[in-house]
Design an enzyme around this catalytic site. Structure first.
Site, PDB file in Angstrom:
ATOM      1  N   GLU A  24      31.862 -54.690 -48.721  1.00  0.00           N
ATOM      2  CA  GLU A  24      33.193 -54.712 -48.062  1.00  0.00           C
ATOM      3  C   GLU A  24      34.188 -53.912 -48.558  1.00  0.00           C
ATOM      4  O   GLU A  24      33.885 -53.025 -49.412  1.00  0.00           O
ATOM      5  CB  GLU A  24      33.971 -56.243 -48.655  1.00  0.00           C
ATOM      6  CG  GLU A  24      33.957 -56.502 -49.935  1.00  0.00           C
ATOM      7  CD  GLU A  24      35.030 -57.165 -50.510  1.00  0.00           C
ATOM      8  OE1 GLU A  24      36.243 -57.050 -49.720  1.00  0.00           O
ATOM      9  OE2 GLU A  24      35.041 -58.119 -51.368  1.00  0.00           O
ATOM     10  N   LYS A  84      45.227 -55.168 -44.922  1.00  0.00           N
ATOM     11  CA  LYS A  84      44.025 -55.940 -45.512  1.00  0.00           C
ATOM     12  C   LYS A  84      43.751 -56.716 -44.306  1.00  0.00           C
ATOM     13  O   LYS A  84      44.469 -57.448 -43.659  1.00  0.00           O
ATOM     14  CB  LYS A  84      44.491 -56.784 -46.526  1.00  0.00           C
ATOM     15  CG  LYS A  84      43.463 -57.885 -47.137  1.00  0.00           C
ATOM     16  CD  LYS A  84      44.161 -58.751 -48.221  1.00  0.00           C
ATOM     17  CE  LYS A  84      43.295 -59.979 -48.667  1.00  0.00           C
ATOM     18  NZ  LYS A  84      43.925 -60.826 -49.562  1.00  0.00           N
ATOM     19  N   VAL A 104      35.931 -60.240 -47.506  1.00  0.00           N
ATOM     20  CA  VAL A 104      34.644 -60.890 -47.242  1.00  0.00           C
ATOM     21  C   VAL A 104      34.458 -61.471 -46.024  1.00  0.00           C
ATOM     22  O   VAL A 104      33.277 -61.210 -45.073  1.00  0.00           O
ATOM     23  CB  VAL A 104      34.547 -61.868 -48.390  1.00  0.00           C
ATOM     24  CG1 VAL A 104      33.228 -62.745 -48.222  1.00  0.00           C
ATOM     25  CG2 VAL A 104      34.365 -61.318 -49.725  1.00  0.00           C
ATOM     26  N   ASP A 136      46.826 -72.867 -49.042  1.00  0.00           N
ATOM     27  CA  ASP A 136      46.252 -71.241 -49.269  1.00  0.00           C
ATOM     28  C   ASP A 136      44.865 -71.517 -49.508  1.00  0.00           C
ATOM     29  O   ASP A 136      44.457 -71.582 -50.599  1.00  0.00           O
ATOM     30  CB  ASP A 136      47.201 -70.485 -50.076  1.00  0.00           C
ATOM     31  CG  ASP A 136      46.760 -69.157 -50.133  1.00  0.00           C
ATOM     32  OD1 ASP A 136      45.753 -68.586 -49.321  1.00  0.00           O
ATOM     33  OD2 ASP A 136      47.211 -68.222 -50.784  1.00  0.00           O
ATOM     34  N   SER A 138      41.054 -69.245 -48.671  1.00  0.00           N
ATOM     35  CA  SER A 138      40.707 -68.129 -47.987  1.00  0.00           C
ATOM     36  C   SER A 138      39.980 -68.274 -46.659  1.00  0.00           C
ATOM     37  O   SER A 138      39.269 -69.201 -46.721  1.00  0.00           O
ATOM     38  CB  SER A 138      39.968 -67.161 -49.090  1.00  0.00           C
ATOM     39  OG  SER A 138      39.306 -66.076 -48.317  1.00  0.00           O
ATOM     40  N   ASP A 140      37.655 -66.685 -46.165  1.00  0.00           N
ATOM     41  CA  ASP A 140      36.089 -66.329 -46.431  1.00  0.00           C
ATOM     42  C   ASP A 140      35.249 -67.637 -46.389  1.00  0.00           C
ATOM     43  O   ASP A 140      34.203 -67.662 -45.874  1.00  0.00           O
ATOM     44  CB  ASP A 140      36.215 -65.769 -47.776  1.00  0.00           C
ATOM     45  CG  ASP A 140      36.780 -64.569 -48.183  1.00  0.00           C
ATOM     46  OD1 ASP A 140      37.152 -63.873 -47.202  1.00  0.00           O
ATOM     47  OD2 ASP A 140      36.711 -64.223 -49.143  1.00  0.00           O
ATOM     48  N   LYS A 157      37.293 -65.625 -58.421  1.00  0.00           N
ATOM     49  CA  LYS A 157      38.005 -65.458 -59.447  1.00  0.00           C
ATOM     50  C   LYS A 157      38.661 -66.466 -60.064  1.00  0.00           C
ATOM     51  O   LYS A 157      39.055 -67.706 -59.413  1.00  0.00           O
ATOM     52  CB  LYS A 157      39.380 -64.545 -58.911  1.00  0.00           C
ATOM     53  CG  LYS A 157      38.894 -63.205 -58.693  1.00  0.00           C
ATOM     54  CD  LYS A 157      39.938 -62.433 -58.095  1.00  0.00           C
ATOM     55  CE  LYS A 157      40.305 -63.003 -56.975  1.00  0.00           C
ATOM     56  NZ  LYS A 157      39.728 -62.899 -55.391  1.00  0.00           N
TER      57      LYS A 157
HETATM   58  N1  PSU Z   1      37.791 -60.802 -55.107  1.00  0.00           N
HETATM   59  C1  PSU Z   1      37.980 -59.839 -55.978  1.00  0.00           C
HETATM   60  N2  PSU Z   1      38.521 -58.531 -55.293  1.00  0.00           N
HETATM   61  C2  PSU Z   1      38.951 -58.592 -54.200  1.00  0.00           C
HETATM   62  C3  PSU Z   1      38.825 -59.841 -53.351  1.00  0.00           C
HETATM   63  C4  PSU Z   1      38.368 -60.867 -53.712  1.00  0.00           C
HETATM   64  O1  PSU Z   1      37.639 -59.905 -57.096  1.00  0.00           O
HETATM   65  O2  PSU Z   1      39.458 -57.526 -53.682  1.00  0.00           O
HETATM   66  C5  PSU Z   1      39.318 -59.552 -51.998  1.00  0.00           C
HETATM   67  C6  PSU Z   1      37.888 -59.972 -50.896  1.00  0.00           C
HETATM   68  O3  PSU Z   1      38.030 -58.836 -50.011  1.00  0.00           O
HETATM   69  C7  PSU Z   1      38.223 -61.219 -50.669  1.00  0.00           C
HETATM   70  C8  PSU Z   1      39.883 -61.668 -50.260  1.00  0.00           C
HETATM   71  O4  PSU Z   1      37.639 -61.644 -49.139  1.00  0.00           O
HETATM   72  O5  PSU Z   1      40.041 -60.712 -51.695  1.00  0.00           O
HETATM   73  C9  PSU Z   1      40.405 -62.786 -50.332  1.00  0.00           C
HETATM   74  O6  PSU Z   1      41.440 -62.853 -50.037  1.00  0.00           O
HETATM   75  P1  PSU Z   1      42.477 -64.000 -49.557  1.00  0.00           P
HETATM   76  O7  PSU Z   1      42.485 -64.937 -50.699  1.00  0.00           O
HETATM   77  O8  PSU Z   1      43.670 -63.462 -49.091  1.00  0.00           O
HETATM   78  O9  PSU Z   1      41.632 -64.661 -48.386  1.00  0.00           O
HETATM   79 MN    MN Z   2      45.361 -66.682 -48.578  1.00  0.00          MN
END
Ligand code: PSU
Ligand code: MN
Length: 302
Positions: A24, A84, A104, A136, A138, A140, A157
């Site tokens: 990614e 993003k 992702v 909220d 993701s 993903d 994380k």
């Molecule tokens: N986890 C990490 N580093 C990152 C991400 C996740 O340690 O950069 C990124 C990935 O691209 C993941 C995205 O898909 O953050 C998720 O963001 P959100 O929670 O806004 O969907």
């Molecule tokens: Mn989000």
């Protein structure tokens, strides 16, 4: 006409049934600071090449999804200020002919469209703390419910609600497999204290599970949870201390939505004086290596 551009190298590998691993670009653009991000992007690709696996770093450049980047493309995702991009952003970037770093979710979607079955990342997105009021979660997760790709990650994380994330993956029928463990990892930490139902010990078994999914008509992805080796993990007490401060800072700064993840990651790198970054790079390397082995096993059963 295909809605994406695929590099010669990746197209040739896929045509020949050789192993390919998707990578990614959000982790490069928004997850890691400059200049370490460019070095990391180059290193992840070379870890795969050393295994005889073709890397396919994915990003949207000038509106066109790219499956496999050349040297200039890799430099662009590391050094330009890219949007993003999750799945829903791809068509808008196409219309505006703008560039984006794929999450992702977006990477999985595009890789799968191109016929790639294995993907390496650092951490999967998940359910944020407080999601019961903010909603909220993701994309993903929902994307993996409808995208047949195997994602190797170090869990999610610890800034997220790990337990809720595992519940959602269950609801979405996305299998979660521990790599040689039945405990879900917590990204910078080897363990989260949360048990998962399944573990597999060989990449051939993982490839067999992927094949069985196909035969059963399942269309979900698979999450491979690959803990960072204990000797490389972040000190747990220091981890807890820094995270507490990071949450307060995010609150005070009033960040929300898709800005939350990059804000927290950036803050944590600063506050830990780079230690979290070292661990982040180590776990990502560890995931890329395992993904290469899975792709190699997959190329044999498929
Ligand atoms: N986890 C990490 N580093 C990152 C991400 C996740 O340690 O950069 C990124 C990935 O691209 C993941 C995205 O898909 O953050 C998720 O963001 P959100 O929670 O806004 O969907
Ligand atoms: Mn989000």
């Amino acid at each position: 006409m295909k809605p994406f551009q695929i590099s010669k190298e990746v197209a040739a590998a896929l045509d020949a049934g050789k192993p390919v691993v998707a990578l990614e670009s959000t982790i490069i653009s928004h997850g890691l600071p400059r200049p370490q991000n460019l070095a990391a992007a180059i290193e992840f690709e070379s870890i795969l090449r050393e295994q005889g696996v073709t890397p396919a770093t994915i990003a949207i450049l000038d509106g066109i999804p790219q499956i496999g980047l050349d040297e200039r493309g890799v430099d662009r995702i590391a050094n330009e200020d890219l949007a993003k991009a999750s799945v829903r952003d791809i068509p808008i970037l196409a219309a505006r002919k703008e560039s984006g770093a794929t999450t992702v979710a977006a990477t999985a979607h595009l890789a799968s469209l191109a016929g790639i079955r294995v993907f390496a990342t650092g951490g999967l997105g998940g359910v944020h703390r407080g999601a019961n009021t903010t909603f909220d979660e993701s994309a993903d997760l929902s994307t993996l419910a409808v995208t047949p790709i195997t994602v190797v990650c170090a869990g999610v994380k610890s800034v997220l609600d790990i337990s809720a994330t595992l519940e959602r993956l269950e609801s979405l029928s996305v299998p979660v497999i521990g790599w040689q463990t039945k405990e879900f990892p917590a990204f910078w930490l080897n363990r989260s204290g949360l048990q998962i139902d399944w573990s597999l010990n060989t990449t051939d078994q993982i490839a067999q599970a992927m094949k069985a999914q196909d035969e059963l008509g399942h269309n979900q992805g698979i999450v491979i949870a690959n803990p960072i080796p204990l000797e490389l993990q972040w000190d747990p007490a220091e981890h807890d201390r820094v995270l507490q401060i990071a949450f307060k800072a995010a609150d005070a700064a009033g960040v929300h939505g898709k800005a939350v993840t990059p804000f927290l990651l950036g803050f944590i790198v600063e506050e830990s004086k780079g230690r979290s970054l070292e661990v982040n790079l180590d776990l990502a390397r560890n995931n890329v290596k395992l993904a290469g082995q899975i792709a190699t096993s997959w190329s044999k059963v498929n």
